[in-house]
Design a protein around this motif. Structure first.
Motif, PDB file in Angstrom:
ATOM      1  N   ASP A  82       0.843  -1.201   0.000  1.00  0.00           N
ATOM      2  CA  ASP A  82       0.000   0.000   0.000  1.00  0.00           C
ATOM      3  C   ASP A  82       0.878   1.251   0.000  1.00  0.00           C
ATOM      4  O   ASP A  82       1.592   1.511   0.963  1.00  0.00           O
ATOM      5  N   PRO A  83       0.839   2.060  -1.065  1.00  0.00           N
ATOM      6  CA  PRO A  83       1.733   3.223  -1.145  1.00  0.00           C
ATOM      7  C   PRO A  83       1.478   4.269  -0.063  1.00  0.00           C
ATOM      8  O   PRO A  83       2.410   4.947   0.380  1.00  0.00           O
ATOM      9  N   ALA A  87       4.436   5.180   2.553  1.00  0.00           N
ATOM     10  CA  ALA A  87       4.975   6.538   2.609  1.00  0.00           C
ATOM     11  C   ALA A  87       5.059   7.059   4.040  1.00  0.00           C
ATOM     12  O   ALA A  87       5.923   7.877   4.371  1.00  0.00           O
ATOM     13  N   LEU A 108       8.532  -0.895  -1.262  1.00  0.00           N
ATOM     14  CA  LEU A 108       7.157  -0.685  -1.713  1.00  0.00           C
ATOM     15  C   LEU A 108       6.900  -1.646  -2.871  1.00  0.00           C
ATOM     16  O   LEU A 108       7.273  -1.374  -4.015  1.00  0.00           O
ATOM     17  N   GLN A 109       6.295  -2.786  -2.567  1.00  0.00           N
ATOM     18  CA  GLN A 109       6.123  -3.813  -3.588  1.00  0.00           C
ATOM     19  C   GLN A 109       5.161  -4.891  -3.087  1.00  0.00           C
ATOM     20  O   GLN A 109       5.012  -5.100  -1.880  1.00  0.00           O
TER      21      GLN A 109
END
Length: 298
Positions: A82-83, A87, A108-109
């Protein structure tokens, strides 16, 4: 006087953080956030995480377990799909454990697509795995990262039972055998529903796994796993019938099973991973394909 943030996240902080980010936990991503510090530390203790170790965490979410792992002095690489959550994680670490910033890395993957991780190879996998992909993600990481010596994951209680089930038990099946290829496993503890937000509709449990050598066999892991899948495709079928449906040769299939020292009339649920490895090896030596139609087309 400015209040120093607590080392771990509590219920109010979890909700406030989610509200600020506009995060609404979704069933699609299997998101249930742990908000109880005692439970987080229980998981970390059960995992045996030590200062200086490299740990990989899958699905860190808002960072509850991440902070608990960093609190031990370990370094953590977290894999988050989930970006929005990804973040925010570095800021959460910096706010609650500023001394641990240099020991935290983020990927992030989608965990299913991860083939390499930054930094030193991890020796432990510790995670509150998303319920909807827990087994595929776990098996994928055990396959791709042979540096992993031990695993402690929180999963749906039913899944925990399957992963740790011995041959012959009601819950023994494909996940049990495939996990046993890599590790010995046992159910370590039950986790109450109330430590999560939102509260899930199912119980959770911790599964502890320790890496071991796979069975000695001339068959490959892919070939053994294909036989395991075939054996459990229809649980009530005998091994002879289930495997003949894949090989296309009932006579030689039975001969191969007998040559492996296994009763052809037994069902797959009675075989351990070493039995499956011997059966697979004998099927190959008898000139039989153990790949299903889809694999043969590749």
């Amino acid at each position: 006087m400015t209040e120093t943030p607590a080392a771990l996240l509590g219920p109010a902080q979890i909700r406030a953080l989610a509200e600020r980010l506009g995060v609404r936990p979704t069933k699609t991503l299997g998101q249930n956030f742990v908000h109880d510090g005692g439970t987080v530390r229980k998981i970390v203790r059960a995992a045996g995480v030590q200062a200086g170790e490299r740990v990989v965490e899958i699905g860190p979410g808002l960072g509850s377990l991440t902070l608990g792992l960093l609190e031990t002095g370990a370094s953590v690489v977290a894999v988050e799909i989930d970006p929005v959550l990804a973040a925010e994680l570095p800021a959460t670490v910096a706010a609650h454990q500023p001394d641990a910033v240099d020991r935290f890395e983020l990927v992030l993957q989608d965990a299913m697509t991860v083939t390499e991780l930054p930094g030193p190879p991890p020796v432990a996998l510790v995670a509150n795995l998303p319920y909807n992909v827990s087994v595929p993600v776990l098996l994928t990481f055990l396959e791709r990262f042979d540096s992993l010596e031990r695993v402690l994951v929180m999963v749906q209680a039913e899944v925990a039972d399957r992963l740790a089930a011995p041959p012959g038990s009601r819950t023994y099946g494909v996940p049990s055998v495939k996990a046993a290829w890599y590790c010995s496993a046992h159910r370590a503890a039950t986790v109450g529903r109330t430590v999560f937000w939102p509260v899930p509709n199912v119980d959770s449990a911790l599964v502890s796994m320790t890496r071991r050598e796979p069975p000695t066999t001339r068959a490959s892991r892919v070939e053994v796993f294909a036989v395991v899948d075939a054996a459990f495709a229809q649980r009530r079928k005998t091994l002879r019938s289930a495997l003949a449906a894949v090989t296309g040769d009932a006579v030689r299939t039975e001969e191969a099973i007998r040559a492996a020292g296994v009763d052809p009339t037994a069902r797959g649920e009675r075989l351990d991973v070493a039995d499956f490895a011997r059966v697979t090896e004998q099927l190959i030596e008898h000139g039989l394909s153990v790949a299903g139609p889809r694999e043969r087309q590749r």
